[in-house]
Structures are given as C-alpha cells and as structure tokens.
Write an enzyme that holds these catalytic residues in place. Structure first.
Site, mmCIF file in Angstrom:
data_model
loop_
_atom_site.group_PDB
_atom_site.id
_atom_site.type_symbol
_atom_site.label_atom_id
_atom_site.label_comp_id
_atom_site.label_asym_id
_atom_site.label_seq_id
_atom_site.Cartn_x
_atom_site.Cartn_y
_atom_site.Cartn_z
ATOM 1 N N GLU A 497 0.871 -1.166 0.000
ATOM 2 C CA GLU A 497 0.000 0.000 0.000
ATOM 3 C C GLU A 497 0.917 1.227 0.000
ATOM 4 O O GLU A 497 1.398 1.642 -1.029
ATOM 5 C CB GLU A 497 -0.926 -0.044 1.208
ATOM 6 N N GLU A 503 -9.702 3.023 0.023
ATOM 7 C CA GLU A 503 -10.597 2.970 1.186
ATOM 8 C C GLU A 503 -11.038 4.350 1.661
ATOM 9 O O GLU A 503 -12.129 4.502 2.216
ATOM 10 C CB GLU A 503 -9.945 2.199 2.342
#
Length: 696
Positions: A497, A503
């Site tokens: 990430e 998200e």
C-alpha cells in the site's frame, strides 16, 4: 493466469544477466597521492559528478546536467551518538572507477527486460588522526537518467559498531521549480493527500518526492535497497537545501550497525519529461539480484475480496451478526471469482482477535485460529475445486512482537491450505509499532514502540518476506515501509500500500479528490507497485458518498496504478450489475512485457500503453484530474505490419465526477495500426481503457 516459470532455478539465483556490452571490471586504480576532488560522468556524458573536500575539510558532492548546475555542493557524513562525528577532517585517499552495461529479466513487472547501463566511482575517504583516523567510502553510480550513491563503511580498527544519530547527507537543489510531496513523520504514515508547492515551500517530506524545474527538467528523490537501516525523510534546511533525516528509533541511535556495512542508496531520477521519470528503472538496478532462486510459484493475479463491506461499515471484522468473513459468503465470492477468471479471494476478519480494541496494539490476534463461523479447511478445499485460492490476511494492529512469535506456524498453515498471497497489515498511529514486548503473556511486561519506517520495522518486513518465501507465499504489505525496489531481490514481495488508497473514498464525498490518482502515478508509483484496490463500479462509498471518479476512470486505474495483484474492490452484486465493464476487468493482465507512458503530465493526467506478457494484446488507458481535456493518442508503439481490433471504454458525453453524470460511459470499436491516431476526450475526474486484440 500462467505461472512465471521463465527461468531455471540456477539462472534465477544469478539474476539472469544478459550482457549487451561486456561489463567492464575495475578500470581505475587508487591514486598514490590524496586528491582534492574526483569527477565522473554518466555513459552519455550528460551528468557530471564532482566529489571534493571543502575549506572546512568536509566531503561534498555536486552534480551538473548538460552543462547546468543541478545539485550545488552538498555535504556528506554521519552524526553519531557515541563518538566524534564523521563530518570534518577528511581527505580523499583515492578513487576507483568501473562501468557496466547489461540486461536482466524480471520474473514479473511493468516490463520484462531491464537495462542496467552505468558508470561508477568509489571515493575512499579518511579522517585526520585528530578526528579518529576513520575510513569512509562512498560509491556513486551514474546512469543517463539518474544517480545513486551510498556509504560503504569498511572494517577498521577502533570502530566496530556505528550508533548513528542521523546522516548529514545534503541535496542543494540549484534551479527553482515545483514539488509534489506528502509530509514525512506524521501520524498517518504515507496516507496523505499530495501537496503541490514551490520547492522552497516543502517542509519535511516522504520520498519519493517529485519536482519539475522551471526549465522543464524532472527530478524524483528517493532511496533504493532499504535493508537493516531506517528509512529517510527529505527535510528542508534552508531555501532549496535539503537533508536526509532518518526515521527515529526507540533508542538514542536511529540506526545501529556493525561494520562492515553499506547504507541504502540515495537516488535521484532525472529526465526531460514526465514519461522519462516513469519509464525509469533506477531503483531496481540499484538492488541486488534475486536471492530466492526459482520463483515460478509467484503468480500475478486478479482478485476480489470480502473487504469493501467492512471498509464501508456494512459488515464487521469482529464476530457478530454483521461479521463479514463467513464460510457461506466466502464460497459465494469464490463462485463469482471462478465464473469471471479471478484467481484469488481476499478474506479479512477470518481469524480470532478482532473483537476487542485491536487498533494499535493487536495483542489478541491469532494467526492460526479461525472464528466459529469460518471454516478455513472447507473454504480452501471448495476454492481448489474451482481454481480459486484464498488470499490470506494477517493484521497485526502494529504488534510485530506478537506476529513474529507466530509467523512461522502461520505461514505453514497457509501453505498447507494452498494460500499463495498474504496481505499483511500494521494499523497503528505514527510511531505506534510494538516491537518487543512480553505483554501477550505478561500485561506488565516491557513495551517498546517503533516508527513504521524505522530500522526495527524495516528488519521486520524483510523477516516476514523471507518467512513467506520459505513457504512459497507472496506478500502484499499494507501500512508498510516504503518500497525501495526490493522486489528485485525478493520477488515474492509483490505489492504494498504505502499511500492513500481507495478505502478513503468510503469515508467521505470526494475524499481522495480527482487529481489524487494522476499524482500518484508520478510520485508514490515511482517507488514500486501499489495495491490501490480499484474497481468500485458503483462509484459509492458509505452512505452513498460519491467517488471523485467516472466509471471509465475506474477501468483506467488498472493501467495507471500498477500492481501484479489487482483487485476488483466493489461488492460482487455491483460488479455483476456492470457486465460490459467486467468484460474489461476480466481480461486486463497484471503482468506486462512493455509499459510506456504515451501521454501525461505530473498531477494532471496519465495514459499508458502496456503489452501483455503472455499474449500479443496491448492495453491502453489511464486517468485524468479535475480538468476536462482533449487528447490525440498516437499508436507509434505498436509493431509495424499488424492491425488490431480496439475495444474502447471512455467517458460519455457530459460525464463529470461532480454529479450523477459520473456514471456516463461510452463504448467504441475501431481497427488500429502503428502510426494511427485516436481522439480521446477525458471528463473531469475521468479516464479511459482500451483493449487491442490482433486481427492479422
């Protein structure tokens, strides 16, 4: 999806170097008399390096490009916690030079073959007897499109262990320009929104940090081969003078190393254009070759997951009536994966430990015990019959001490159940990693906190990757230390990430902003693959919060944000509702033979052309910022004499991320060949995707 299987184990162990010009051994010899300065050039002569000793007996370096000063004289050295600093009193003992030109093969990646063409100089320094007489070497490698250098501390009497408080490595940027950056050392790690400012308005930044100088030169500062050392933050000292500052540790020293050792490489990509930054393998070339041998067990993969429902709040990681990770739901997702050609299904929250306040400590996580409503054996056997593999999940809550105690048995359990990829997680605020603690067995035991990118956590990530490799498992790290090209040395470290991902779009309207992804391409993505989790075709987060994206942009993300593992992140019900878009997602590869940025500017837009490694198909597309724009794409990258049937997914007339018109999408089919052009309109917050299939 084919396994790699490109090379024999013995060849992989040697990184399969294919010389294009015979590599030269050392061609220079140490000078007999101490020198006042040393110079070196890149292979094409455009970069000129000078290393010298200034009037205060400090080692300094500078760099010119095409006759113009790029990096003004900048200091080198270390500050120690337990002795005289390695800063002053130096002389140059001598230097050694070498050159290399070779081509090596990636087992997976943005491109199959990588050329390593550089000149090298090793500068040998020594302090005066009054300063301790200590030795310090600095190795520089000059490529036509960048430079890397590292400190090499040789074994020597009187200095067995270095306790490093910080480096004094400087970058004095001579020309003016603009920078794209995120703050370094903040509570939310790398998950920040990028800022665009003048260079002299940067404070402390994470790397990569990207700059465009007023004359059009593009720079990106980063590091390579971060092993057993703290990551560095790029800190402005004054004007356009920057220094490395190492991520802190729990002790007085930020790094502790026994001699001999080498630091990570400090790197600068240098190019005339945005494309020159992107199509650049500097950090990969500065890493060691593959150490794992045969990695045919590492598979590029498209996957879906029991994830978006937890992120939005529809389901929970914790046990209870809304628990997401159930046996029944996993089988349902495996059915969908098998029907649409996905190899993996990510399941988060399958294990015990989520019921309490796990954020930032994770004492109660088990990595082998499932919740009562999840049958690990049953779901993996069910998936195996359909050719679908469970993608494992290990959330630590930042408690690496607890994780390390159970790491080996956890990886062995996953291997037993056919798991090929594990997503790890380290959710904790800022310097919130629990590194050494007896608290799992004794609540009153010692507790030691570390930063996410400090030396201890860097060591931990590599230990996880090595443990996973012993069980033929690949790692996708979230809340990680930044990528520095170690995927070359450890090809099972497939993705990370390390930036503000999809998200955030679940937690507020336009949370990432329309220019976020076009900025990631030229900043975070310069460090390596990112598990961004695209494919939210509903374009909705929690409480119907809209994404700063058109439908076409969600497809363009598969080409703009590279990863060998790519998710379709939405609920399977929403994916089913978009069969024409799924027709693209089902076919877009995750492993490429070639990749080219054919149109784009930093922070504005990015259109890529990528060739599938396992077929003759090409894929074209990318993402746009908030400004509508008209492009004319030229297909010069195609091979001569071939025609392609090109299927196009693009923004529909009047599309914009700002209204419900974000759902407007248009389709086109044309025949295309080398040299042809195609007009493309990109909506505000828009994008495009194209699949090119040979017809003759």
């Amino acid at each position: 999806m084919k396994p790699f299987g490109l090379m024999a184990a013995a060849s992989l162990a040697l990184a399969t170097f294919v010389p294009t010009v015979p590599a030269l051994a050392q061609v220079g010899t140490p000078s007999a008399v101490p020198a006042k300065s040393v110079t070196a050039t890149s292979p094409d002569g455009s970069l000129v390096l000078t290393v010298a000793i200034d009037n205060d007996s400090r080692p300094v370096w500078s760099l010119s490009r095409k006759g113009k000063l790029l990096i003004a004289p900048s200091k080198l050295g270390f500050i120690l916690t337990d002795g005289l600093n390695l800063v002053r009193g130096f002389t140059i003992l001598g230097s050694q030079t070498a050159s290399a030109d070779s081509t090596w093969e990636q087992p997976w990646g943005e491109r199959r073959f990588v050329r390593d063409h550089h000149n090298e100089v090793l500068v040998r320094l020594q302090q005066s007897p009054q300063q301790g007489g200590r030795l310090m070497n600095i190795r520089f490698r000059l490529f036509d499109d960048g430079i890397g250098f590292r400190y090499e501390m040789p074994q020597q009497s009187g200095l067995k262990t270095m306790h490093i408080a910080d480096e004094t490595t400087e970058f004095s940027i001579a020309p003016k320009g603009t920078a794209w950056w995120i703050p370094g050392g903040e509570w939310n790690r790398y998950e920040q929104v990028y800022q665009k400012t003048p260079i002299d308005a940067v404070s402390t930044a994470h790397t990569p940090i990207t700059m465009r100088l007023d004359d059009g030169t593009h720079l990106a500062f980063h590091e390579a081969a971060l092993v057993d050392y703290s990551g560095y933050w790029f800190k402005r000292a004054d004007g356009q003078l920057f220094r490395t500052t190492l991520s802190p540790g729990s002790g007085g020293a930020r790094v502790v190393r026994d001699l001999p050792f080498d630091t990570p490489w400090r790197t600068i990509r240098i190019a005339d254009s945005a494309a020159g930054l992107v199509e650049n393998d500097l950090e990969l070339n500065l890493n060691e070759p593959n150490k794992l041998g045969d990695v045919s067990w590492v598979h590029p993969v498209r996957y879906i997951g029991i994830w978006w429902g937890m992120i939005r709040g529809d389901w929970t990681w914790a046990e209870g009536p809304r628990h997401g990770a159930t046996t029944a739901r996993t089988k349902q997702y495996m059915d969908f994966a098998a029907a649409h050609g996905f190899r993996g299904v990510l399941v988060e929250g399958w294990n015990r430990g989520w019921n309490g306040d796990w954020f930032g400590h994770g004492d109660e996580f088990s990595f082998t015990q499932a919740t009562p409503d999840f049958d690990l054996d049953a779901v993996t056997k069910y998936g195996a019959k359909k050719g679908v593999h469970l993608i494992g999940h290990h959330e630590t809550g930042g408690n690496i001490a607890n994780y390390e105690r159970h790491l080996e048995e956890a990886m062995a359990l996953y291997q037993q159940h056919g798991v090929e990829v594990v997503k790890t997680g380290y959710v904790a605020d800022g310097g919130g990693i629990i590194a050494d603690s007896d608290r799992a067995g004794d609540p009153a035991g010692p507790l030691r906190m570390e930063w996410h990118d400090g030396q201890r956590q860097v060591e931990h990530h590599l230990a996880v990757v090595e443990a996973a490799a012993r069980h033929h498992i690949a790692i996708d790290a979230h809340e990680p230390v930044k990528d520095t090209g170690l995927r070359r040395t450890y090809p099972n470290w497939v993705s990370r990430e390390g930036a503000r991902g999809m998200e955030y779009n679940a937690w507020g309207a336009f949370a990432n902003g329309p220019d976020h992804e076009p900025t990631l391409v030229y900043t975070r993505m310069l460090s390596g693959p990112m598990d961004f989790t695209p494919g939210v075709l509903s374009l909705e987060g929690a409480d119907h919060a809209p994404l700063a994206s058109t439908l076409a942009k969600q497809l363009g993300l598969y080409l703009a944000i590279y990863s060998p593992i790519e998710m379709a992140a939405d609920f399977i019900e929403n994916l089913k509702a978009h069969p024409r878009e799924m027709a693209f997602i089902e076919h877009v590869p995750t492993d490429w033979a070639e990749s080219h940025l054919i149109a784009g500017e930093v922070g504005d837009y990015a259109i890529f052309a990528r060739k599938d490694r396992n077929s003759e198909e090409w894929f074209v597309g990318g993402v746009n910022d908030a400004s509508a724009r008209d492009l004319t794409l030229t297909f010069d990258f195609l091979p001569a004499g071939k025609r392609y049937r090109m299927s196009v997914w693009k923004d529909g007339a009047g599309a914009t991320y700002l209204t419900d018109a974000r759902h407007r999408i248009a389709y086109d089919t044309v025949t295309i060949a080398k040299g042809d052009t195609y007009p493309l309109w990109l909506a505000p917050g828009g994008g495009a995707a194209m699949r090119l299939v040979p017809v003759d």
